[in-house]
Design a protein around this motif. Structure first.
Motif, PDB file in Angstrom:
ATOM      1  N   ALA A  52      -6.142   8.796   0.600  1.00  0.00           N
ATOM      2  CA  ALA A  52      -6.400  10.110   1.092  1.00  0.00           C
ATOM      3  C   ALA A  52      -5.018  10.031   2.140  1.00  0.00           C
ATOM      4  CB  ALA A  52      -7.641  10.027   2.384  1.00  0.00           C
ATOM      5  N   LYS A  53      -4.321   8.795   2.536  1.00  0.00           N
ATOM      6  CA  LYS A  53      -3.306   8.689   2.844  1.00  0.00           C
ATOM      7  C   LYS A  53      -2.461   7.902   1.711  1.00  0.00           C
ATOM      8  CE  LYS A  53      -5.281   6.830   7.161  1.00  0.00           C
ATOM      9  NZ  LYS A  53      -5.345   5.542   7.964  1.00  0.00           N
ATOM     10  N   GLU A  54      -2.682   7.760   0.699  1.00  0.00           N
ATOM     11  CA  GLU A  54      -1.180   7.677  -0.595  1.00  0.00           C
ATOM     12  C   GLU A  54      -0.793   8.855  -1.046  1.00  0.00           C
ATOM     13  OE1 GLU A  54      -4.176   3.802  -1.420  1.00  0.00           O
ATOM     14  OE2 GLU A  54      -3.478   5.845  -2.508  1.00  0.00           O
ATOM     15  N   GLU A  55       0.386   8.757  -1.351  1.00  0.00           N
ATOM     16  CA  GLU A  55       1.563   9.865  -1.906  1.00  0.00           C
ATOM     17  C   GLU A  55       2.226   9.151  -2.882  1.00  0.00           C
ATOM     18  OE1 GLU A  55       3.244  12.549   0.506  1.00  0.00           O
ATOM     19  OE2 GLU A  55       1.289  12.664   2.268  1.00  0.00           O
ATOM     20  N   GLN A  56       2.458   9.915  -4.401  1.00  0.00           N
ATOM     21  CA  GLN A  56       3.086  10.277  -5.518  1.00  0.00           C
ATOM     22  C   GLN A  56       4.480   9.201  -4.732  1.00  0.00           C
ATOM     23  OE1 GLN A  56       2.553   8.552  -8.685  1.00  0.00           O
ATOM     24  NE2 GLN A  56       4.691   8.138  -8.323  1.00  0.00           N
ATOM     25  N   GLU A  57       5.037   9.853  -3.632  1.00  0.00           N
ATOM     26  CA  GLU A  57       6.371  10.214  -2.519  1.00  0.00           C
ATOM     27  C   GLU A  57       6.671   8.491  -2.262  1.00  0.00           C
ATOM     28  OE1 GLU A  57       8.639  11.702   1.356  1.00  0.00           O
ATOM     29  OE2 GLU A  57       7.064  12.044   0.673  1.00  0.00           O
ATOM     30  N   TYR A  58       5.462   8.192  -1.702  1.00  0.00           N
ATOM     31  CA  TYR A  58       6.354   6.511  -1.183  1.00  0.00           C
ATOM     32  C   TYR A  58       6.082   6.004  -2.390  1.00  0.00           C
ATOM     33  CZ  TYR A  58       3.849   8.669   3.124  1.00  0.00           C
ATOM     34  OH  TYR A  58       3.425   9.394   4.064  1.00  0.00           O
ATOM     35  N   ILE A  59       5.399   5.544  -3.738  1.00  0.00           N
ATOM     36  CA  ILE A  59       5.501   5.126  -4.588  1.00  0.00           C
ATOM     37  C   ILE A  59       6.634   5.020  -5.603  1.00  0.00           C
ATOM     38  CG2 ILE A  59       4.643   4.545  -7.207  1.00  0.00           C
ATOM     39  CD1 ILE A  59       1.884   5.895  -6.088  1.00  0.00           C
ATOM     40  N   ASP A  60       7.439   6.255  -5.171  1.00  0.00           N
ATOM     41  CA  ASP A  60       8.801   6.187  -5.772  1.00  0.00           C
ATOM     42  C   ASP A  60       9.509   5.353  -5.229  1.00  0.00           C
ATOM     43  OD1 ASP A  60       7.790   7.947  -7.593  1.00  0.00           O
ATOM     44  OD2 ASP A  60       8.206   9.559  -6.661  1.00  0.00           O
ATOM     45  N   ALA A  61       9.422   5.866  -3.521  1.00  0.00           N
ATOM     46  CA  ALA A  61      10.237   5.037  -2.509  1.00  0.00           C
ATOM     47  C   ALA A  61      10.843   3.853  -2.981  1.00  0.00           C
ATOM     48  CB  ALA A  61       9.899   5.755  -1.405  1.00  0.00           C
ATOM     49  N   ILE A  62       8.589   2.989  -2.934  1.00  0.00           N
ATOM     50  CA  ILE A  62       8.802   1.627  -3.172  1.00  0.00           C
ATOM     51  C   ILE A  62      10.091   0.861  -4.358  1.00  0.00           C
ATOM     52  CG2 ILE A  62       6.900  -0.146  -2.999  1.00  0.00           C
ATOM     53  CD1 ILE A  62       5.210   1.529  -1.414  1.00  0.00           C
TER      54      ILE A  62
ATOM     55  N   GLU B 214       0.943  -1.334  -0.012  1.00  0.00           N
ATOM     56  CA  GLU B 214       0.106  -0.122  -0.174  1.00  0.00           C
ATOM     57  C   GLU B 214       1.003   1.213  -0.349  1.00  0.00           C
ATOM     58  OE1 GLU B 214      -3.697  -0.219   2.570  1.00  0.00           O
ATOM     59  OE2 GLU B 214      -2.399  -2.433   3.159  1.00  0.00           O
ATOM     60  N   PRO B 215       0.887   2.007  -1.097  1.00  0.00           N
ATOM     61  CA  PRO B 215       1.586   2.809  -0.709  1.00  0.00           C
ATOM     62  C   PRO B 215       0.920   4.188  -0.079  1.00  0.00           C
ATOM     63  CG  PRO B 215      -0.190   3.864  -2.924  1.00  0.00           C
ATOM     64  CD  PRO B 215      -0.040   1.877  -2.086  1.00  0.00           C
ATOM     65  N   ASN B 216       1.317   3.825   1.294  1.00  0.00           N
ATOM     66  CA  ASN B 216       1.250   4.792   2.076  1.00  0.00           C
ATOM     67  C   ASN B 216       1.931   4.806   3.280  1.00  0.00           C
ATOM     68  OD1 ASN B 216       0.546   2.738   3.487  1.00  0.00           O
ATOM     69  ND2 ASN B 216      -1.246   2.580   4.655  1.00  0.00           N
ATOM     70  N   GLY B 217       3.482   4.870   2.227  1.00  0.00           N
ATOM     71  CA  GLY B 217       4.500   5.283   3.563  1.00  0.00           C
ATOM     72  C   GLY B 217       5.596   4.291   3.262  1.00  0.00           C
ATOM     73  N   TYR B 218       6.472   4.543   3.237  1.00  0.00           N
ATOM     74  CA  TYR B 218       8.170   3.944   3.081  1.00  0.00           C
ATOM     75  C   TYR B 218       8.017   1.984   4.050  1.00  0.00           C
ATOM     76  CZ  TYR B 218      10.448   7.817   1.522  1.00  0.00           C
ATOM     77  OH  TYR B 218      10.732   9.511   1.032  1.00  0.00           O
ATOM     78  N   LEU B 219       8.536   1.254   2.988  1.00  0.00           N
ATOM     79  CA  LEU B 219       8.736   0.048   2.810  1.00  0.00           C
ATOM     80  C   LEU B 219       9.966  -0.120   4.060  1.00  0.00           C
ATOM     81  CD1 LEU B 219       9.715  -1.272  -0.470  1.00  0.00           C
ATOM     82  CD2 LEU B 219       6.966  -1.117   1.204  1.00  0.00           C
ATOM     83  N   HIS B 220       9.441  -1.241   5.025  1.00  0.00           N
ATOM     84  CA  HIS B 220      10.136  -1.555   6.632  1.00  0.00           C
ATOM     85  C   HIS B 220      11.083  -2.929   6.085  1.00  0.00           C
ATOM     86  CE1 HIS B 220       7.264  -3.508   7.939  1.00  0.00           C
ATOM     87  NE2 HIS B 220       6.519  -2.599   7.903  1.00  0.00           N
ATOM     88  N   ILE B 221      11.806  -3.025   6.865  1.00  0.00           N
ATOM     89  CA  ILE B 221      12.672  -4.526   7.739  1.00  0.00           C
ATOM     90  C   ILE B 221      11.501  -5.641   7.035  1.00  0.00           C
ATOM     91  CG2 ILE B 221      12.532  -4.658   9.797  1.00  0.00           C
ATOM     92  CD1 ILE B 221      15.598  -5.739   6.959  1.00  0.00           C
ATOM     93  N   GLY B 222      10.313  -5.388   7.718  1.00  0.00           N
ATOM     94  CA  GLY B 222       9.108  -6.146   7.644  1.00  0.00           C
ATOM     95  C   GLY B 222       9.413  -6.729   5.812  1.00  0.00           C
ATOM     96  N   HIS B 223       8.746  -5.880   5.326  1.00  0.00           N
ATOM     97  CA  HIS B 223       8.713  -5.893   3.820  1.00  0.00           C
ATOM     98  C   HIS B 223       9.545  -6.075   3.492  1.00  0.00           C
ATOM     99  CE1 HIS B 223       5.704  -2.079   4.510  1.00  0.00           C
ATOM    100  NE2 HIS B 223       5.510  -2.940   4.491  1.00  0.00           N
TER     101      HIS B 223
END
Length: 555
Positions: free
Chosen positions: A73-83, A36-45
């Protein structure tokens, strides 16, 4: 597994996929990674990425990257690019184009209408509070919504008007008609569409109703021909709903969902909500702050993709929840960097040393190996009358076992000469600000017969060394389980005040002037370091400590 055996260890998902391929059930294995593009991926991902992409790679199949973007409402292009960057950095490539659940919004909407026409979905106007009351509890069945008996025509009209944007957010939802008395609460008439007047980063203003994650997930898998839909254990209770939608809609295939235990790492939080709170409240400098558990943070801190892939392989894949010790992740990066990182010297707390019997103006260019075990060449280190050593390498009254410089004592400079401390220059407060030493010209790279010098210290030339900033990163939390707080204040109470120590005025050997962002180094006796990808410049290098040379946590 022996060092020469490259066969991956068997785990239940690998066995399932192999059996399905061997039996001919699936001629081609297709998995997917659906963040889900609502944050950055973490070590669990990272565990999920390695598992989904790794299985597809191992069995000659393909893995899709699909953004489950159902909540604008919680999704951003920044998160998509980071993923996208994180997946590629880990060394994986998705099959075909990048996919989005929003690519299927038209089809999902049509399938929602199919459910209404079949008498299996209805528009409900209960408030959120009423809906919770009607839903029941784990021990008590729910009760039917008073709107459950609406006619098909009325539901079609209401849903069409929802889609047209006639109603405010939260006033109506479309629910599947399943069983309000089902023991599994996910089957108690779940919501499949909500009203959200929000612009979507992919579809713009086209929609003001958006499907739920549960309604989107399985159907997206079916559209893409996913053979093995691999999720973490929290989705196990959702599997009956996943199957119900597939069985009640004209989907092109019937994917199967499998669950595995998520990665829980001590001294860490991986909740996106908590990670976002750390960022928003300024406890860290951003999503990629090297103390965070995000993949972008590990990358900035100097972790390698190989070390994280090795970590994910080592911890295995099971259906039993457990907590992995942070030390295992740190071991993997140490093991990788020990074998591959060139050696260099950097003095973190410099004190000048004047070698009084060394000829003024003379410079020797010493060739030191870049690695003690790998043949990757040498680097040149100028040696002259003035050098820097670390302030901690000279003590007037040292503890037992101290093997560095003391008044009148000798020590070897790494790759150079033996020197003796003859005099210490102090300031008005009694602090040592300079050492006067003498060197033995017969000791370059050797100990003469009958002479023993136990200590070896690192050094850099005074004139040719480069000034830099060094950031010593450590674990962000002091407690193995950060969520447990003695004061009841939650994970923020356990933030480690020593998680970042910034040292300025450090001095690095001149070879580090040509370091690139992709380089990793072992600073002798200090740890493994890399250039900071955000703040470092050619004029002002900034080095981040990736990990210490050994596990010194809590010591």
């Amino acid at each position: 597994m022996s060092k020469t055996d490259t066969t991956p260890p068997a785990h239940f998902l690998r066995q399932i996929v192999k059996a399905d391929q061997d039996s001919g059930k699936h001629s081609k294995i297709v998995t997917r990674f659906p963040p889900e593009p609502n944050g950055y991926l973490h070590i669990g991902h990272a565990k999920s990425i390695c598992l989904n992409f790794g299985l597809a790679q191992e069995f000659g199949g393909e893995c899709h990257l699909r953004f489950d973007d159902t909540n604008p409402a919680k999704e951003e292009q920044e998160y998509i690019d980071a993923i996208l960057q994180d997946v590629e950095w880990l060394g994986f490539q998705w099959a075909g184009k990048v996919r989005h659940a929003s690519d299927y919004f038209d089809q999902l909407h049509a399938w929602a209408i199919d459910l209404i026409k079949a008498g299996k979905a209805y528009v409900c106007e209960l408030t959120p509070e009423q809906a919770r009351e009607y839903r029941g509890t784990l021990t008590e069945p729910g009760k039917n919504s008073p709107f459950r008996e609406r006619s098909v025509d009325e539901n079609l009209d209401q849903f069409a008007r929802m889609t047209a944007g006639e109603f405010p957010d939260g006033t109506k939802v479309l629910r599947a008609m399943i069983d309000m008395s089902a023991p599994n609460m996910n089957l108690r008439d779940p919501i499949i569409y909500r009203i959200r007047h929000a612009q979507h980063h992919q579809t713009g203003d086209k929609w003001c109703v958006y499907p739920s994650y549960d309604f989107t997930h399985g159907q997206s898998d079916a559209i893409e021909g996913i053979t093995h839909s691999i999720c973490t254990l929290e989705f196990e209770d959702h599997r009956p709903l996943y199957d119900w939608f597939l069985q009640n809609l004209p989907v092109p295939c019937q994917p199967r969902q499998y669950e595995f235990a998520r990665l829980n790492l001590n001294y860490t939080v991986t909740s996106k909500r908590k990670l976002k709170q750390l960022v928003d409240e300024g406890h860290v400098s951003g999503w990629d702050d090297p103390r965070m558990s995000t993949l972008s943070a590990f990358r900035r801190r100097g972790y390698t993709p190989a070390s994280i892939r090795e970590f994910c392989e080592r911890i295995g894949v099971t259906r039993s929840d457990g907590v992995v010790d942070m030390g295992m992740l740190e071991f993997c990066i140490r093991d990788d960097l020990d074998a591959h990182a060139p050696r260099a010297m950097c003095v973190l707390k410099p004190i000048k040393v004047v070698i009084t019997n060394y000829p003024e103006g003379q410079v020797e260019n010493l060739a030191l190996p870049r690695h003690p075990k790998q043949d990757i060449g040498t680097r040149t280190l100028p040696f002259s009358r003035e050098i820097y050593i670390d302030a901690g390498d000279y003590m007037v009254d040292p503890p037992k076992g101290y093997k560095r410089l003391v008044p009148g004592g000798e020590v070897r400079l790494r790759g150079s000469y033996v020197i003796r401390a003859d005099e210490a220059v102090t300031d008005d407060a009694g602090n040592v600000v300079e050492l006067r030493c003498s060197y033995d010209p017969d000791t370059l790279g050797k100990n003469p017969e009958g002479r023993k010098v136990k200590g070896v210290i690192h050094w850099v030339p005074a004139a040719e060394s480069i000034e830099c900033e060094v950031r010593l990163y450590d674990r962000l939390f002091t407690a193995p389980n950060p969520d447990k707080s003695d004061t009841g204040g939650g994970f923020l109470d356990n933030i480690n005040p020593q998680s970042l120590i910034t040292l300025t005025g450090c001095r690095a050997e001149p070879s580090l002037a040509s370091a690139s962002l992709d380089d990793r180094f072992q600073f002798e006796r200090e740890g493994y370091f890399c250039l900071d990808s955000k703040d470092s410049t050619a004029e002002r290098p900034v080095f981040n400590r990736t990990v210490t040379l050994r596990d010194s946590w809590g010591q």
